[in-house]
Scaffold this active site. Structure first.
Site, short mmCIF file in Angstrom:
data_model
loop_
_atom_site.label_atom_id
_atom_site.label_comp_id
_atom_site.label_asym_id
_atom_site.label_seq_id
_atom_site.Cartn_x
_atom_site.Cartn_y
_atom_site.Cartn_z
N ASP A 1 8.49 -3.70 8.98
CA ASP A 1 7.35 -3.29 8.15
C ASP A 1 7.95 -2.56 6.96
OD1 ASP A 1 5.19 -2.05 6.97
OD2 ASP A 1 4.68 -0.80 8.70
N LYS B 1 7.50 -0.39 -3.69
CA LYS B 1 6.72 -1.58 -3.32
C LYS B 1 5.59 -1.85 -4.33
CE LYS B 1 4.38 -3.33 0.82
NZ LYS B 1 4.08 -2.98 2.22
N GLU C 1 0.42 -8.07 6.89
CA GLU C 1 0.41 -6.88 7.74
C GLU C 1 -0.74 -6.87 8.77
OE1 GLU C 1 0.59 -3.97 4.64
OE2 GLU C 1 2.69 -4.43 4.24
N ASP D 1 -6.45 -1.05 7.73
CA ASP D 1 -5.09 -0.58 7.45
C ASP D 1 -5.09 0.34 6.23
OD1 ASP D 1 -2.47 -0.20 6.73
OD2 ASP D 1 -1.89 -2.31 6.84
#
Ligand code: AMP
Length: 630
Positions: A9, A71, A172, A194
């Site tokens: 992850d 990211k 994800e 999430d």
């Protein structure tokens, strides 16, 4: 059984590595003994590169040489991130390709976001190698569901730079569903909520009989725990300014300390009702040259006031995903929490109120995604082979057809991988080329969507319009990358493109386009109708036009005049009209005249075999005119 494939992850804030050993997923500790690794890289003066915890500790001392939340920039153009470069304390610049890169003084060069990702991945790879006592070469890496092709490719590149073959780029939420064990349930529907450090994603998945299918996804890649930290920071800065008149916004070092303190306070307030924020020597009073301290008490209630709108925004996105999947909140069997921010009590409370039940808390929200990636890795290595994974396309994909219409081959929310083919034809006689323009979006007008790529199929044998059969196929692979091919069925000649990594949509674009679509739905319907009617009109006019040109003697002077008038007026309507009524009227008139002269027209077209009404040729599919090449 094949070699081990680890699951990673690669998060905005933190990263986690996991692997399946003896059928059980295990979260691997890093070199510092922690299960989560901050996604931070720092360059020292001595050109040493620090990764994870040691890098995060340097963030305060050396903000210009320490990269966090990289990211946000991976696979993105500078122009797309201009708005957010002010939010990070290091320097983001544009390279000669227009990409967002980092200008890190101690690195002595521009550093690409992929390289930052690679440093983090390498650290996790090494941790896994020392835990397993064997070399690791393959990984499954997760990305937010809304990552576009370019961001996915860049993530793969980060893996490559770290010496890892990325065997799958996994969404994800899909990973979370795997970790939850959705595949083992019987026809269950879950919603993965999430809420991480930098992104918010929601997905609705359905599982059972060894299959997991993603029904819908929605998200916002600029909504996360960091937004909450910012609210607390803003509050601290304002309070400090009220007390001292000093604005800490101009002091990078102070900002970094405020950020850490804000995050710390937020985390504590997930377990306590109030907390003390204490930052000694935050700055120097310019007047007295004395050091100043920041000391503030923050209660959970005050924090909840500050952030309630952020949490409500997540629920708006949840509603959108539910609407897309055509489900009511009570039809969701379980809400799976992912990401550290779901530890906030107000988040859990609001979810409970919305769904009328407690969210599922079986899996550690920090680790659930990496565990799912490891499970996917074990499926791919052959250790586990009973699950099929299906993701969905966030927006419709199609090509431009006659009249500028968007003809959708793959509607949005179609499970991938997917392959869809449709047969098209030419719109002009003896047309030997067609241009295939690939678009992504919800508008029926191709131009209003995002152009992903263009290519030409040439060498089509000359034939009357409507005769050539051109098969266009859309192929989306498991990584979400699109391949388009066009084939002339008569000659077997083929052309194709893979949508280049530089041409995908950003998450905001996807969001914006969906919002646009919702807003202009009626207008879109009207435009679609307009194109349809114009196409019908063209279908009637075309043979008349042709006949007038090729055999004018078939008609009397008067008949010719009547038909010529119709052709001229119809062409004008087709070219310029935006008025549905006007087009409808002209179409009716054309129909009447076509009926009146039906016999003559029929006889004439028999000889030339003008195929422009050959609905239901192959496989029952009506040919749709491809856009002619001028
Ligand atoms: P992730 O991206 O899943 O690693 O989530 C990291 C985010 O979760 C960061 O913004 C953290 O500050 C936040 N977080 C971690 N633990 C807690 C907690 N106990 N309460 C509130 N937020 C938390």
């Amino acid at each position: 059984m094949g070699e081990k494939i680890i699951g990673i992850d690669l998060g905005t804030t933190n990263s986690v590595v996991s692997v399946v050993v003896g059928g059980e997923p295990i979260v691997i500790q890093n070199q510092e003994g922690n299960r989560i690794t901050p996604s931070v890289v720092s360059w020292t003066k001595e050109k040493e590169i620090l990764v994870g915890e040691p890098a995060k500790r340097r963030a305060i001392l050396d903000p210009l040489n320490t990269v966090y939340e990289s990211k946000r920039f991976i696979g993105r153009k500078f122009s797309e991130v201009r708005d957010i470069i002010g939010r990070v304390s290091y320097k983001v610049v544009e390279d000669d390709k227009g990409d967002a890169v980092f200008d890190i003084p101690n690195a002595g060069k521009l550093v690409r976001p992929e390289e930052v990702g690679a440093h983090i991945l390498r650290k996790l790879k090494e941790a896994a190698e020392s835990y397993l006592g064997e070399k690791i070469q393959k990984a499954v890496i997760t990305v937010p569901a809304y990552f576009n092709e370019r961001q996915r490719q860049a993530t793969k590149m980060a893996g490559k730079l770290a010496g890892l073959e990325v065997v799958r780029v996994l969404n994800e939420p899909t990973a979370a569903a795997l970790a939850y064990g959705l595949d083992k349930k019987e026809n269950a529907k879950i919603l993965v909520y999430d809420f991480g450090g930098g992104t918010f994603d929601v997905s609705i998945l359905e599982g059972g009989d060894g299959v997991i299918e993603v029904k819908a996804t929605a998200g916002d890649s600029f909504l996360g725990g960091a937004n909450i930290d910012e609210r607390i920071m803003e509050w601290l800065i304002e309070e400090f300014k009220k007390e001292t008149g000093i604005d800490l916004r101009n002091d990078k070092t102070a900002l970094q300390r405020l950020k850490d303190a804000a995050e710390q306070a937020k985390k504590e307030l997930s377990f306590k009702m109030e907390t003390e924020i204490s930052l000694p020597f935050i700055t120097i009073d310019p007047a007295t040259k004395q050091p100043l301290h920041l000391q503030k008490k923050l209660t959970r209630a005050r924090l909840e006031q500050m952030i309630e709108d952020i949490i409500d925004r997540t629920l708006e996105i949840v509603k959108k995903a539910l609407a897309d999947a055509n489900l009511k909140p009570e039809e969701i069997d379980d809400v799976v929490l992912v990401g550290g921010s779901t530890r906030i009590p107000l988040v859990q409370q609001k979810i409970k109120e919305f769904f009328g039940k407690e969210p599922h808390k079986g899996v550690n929200p920090d680790e659930v995604v990496a565990i799912g990636a490891a499970i996917q890795g074990s499926i791919l290595s052959g250790e586990k082979k009973d699950i099929l994974l299906i993701d969905v396309t966030p927006l419709s994909l199609g090509i431009e057809t006659y009249g500028g219409a968007m003809t959708v081959l793959i509607p949005r929310n179609t499970p991938i991988p997917v392959r869809k083919c449709e047969t098209f034809t030419t719109v002009s006689d003896f047309q030997t080329e067609v241009e295939i323009k690939v678009y992504q979006g919800e508008s029926p007008i191709a131009k209003e969507n995002k152009l992903l790529g263009t290519f030409r199929l040439t060498g089509i044998p000359p034939a009357p319009r409507g005769v050539p059969q051109i098969e266009v196929c859309f192929d989306i692979d498991a990584d979400g990358i699109l391949h388009v091919t066009a084939k002339d069925k008569a000659t077997g000649k083929e052309q194709s493109i893979t949508v280049q990594p530089s041409s995908g949509l950003t998450e905001e674009e996807v969001k914006k386009m969906l919002e646009e679509y919702e807003k202009h739905k009626d207008e879109y319907e009207r435009k679609k109708k307009l194109i349809e009617l114009k196409n019908q009109l063209d279908q009637i006019i075309y043979p008349i036009e042709k006949l007038l040109k090729e055999s004018p003697d078939k008609f009397t002077e008067e008949e010719r005049k009547e038909l010529e008038k119709l052709v001229v007026e119809s062409r004008k309507v087709i070219e310029t009209s935006t008025d549905l009524n006007e087009v409808e009227k002209k179409l009716e008139e054309a129909r009447q005249l076509a009926t009146k002269y039906a016999e003559k027209l029929y006889r004439a077209t028999q000889g030339g075999k003008d195929n422009n009404n050959n609905k239901g040729s192959e496989g029952g599919e009506g040919p749709i005119d491809a856009k002619p090449v001028d």
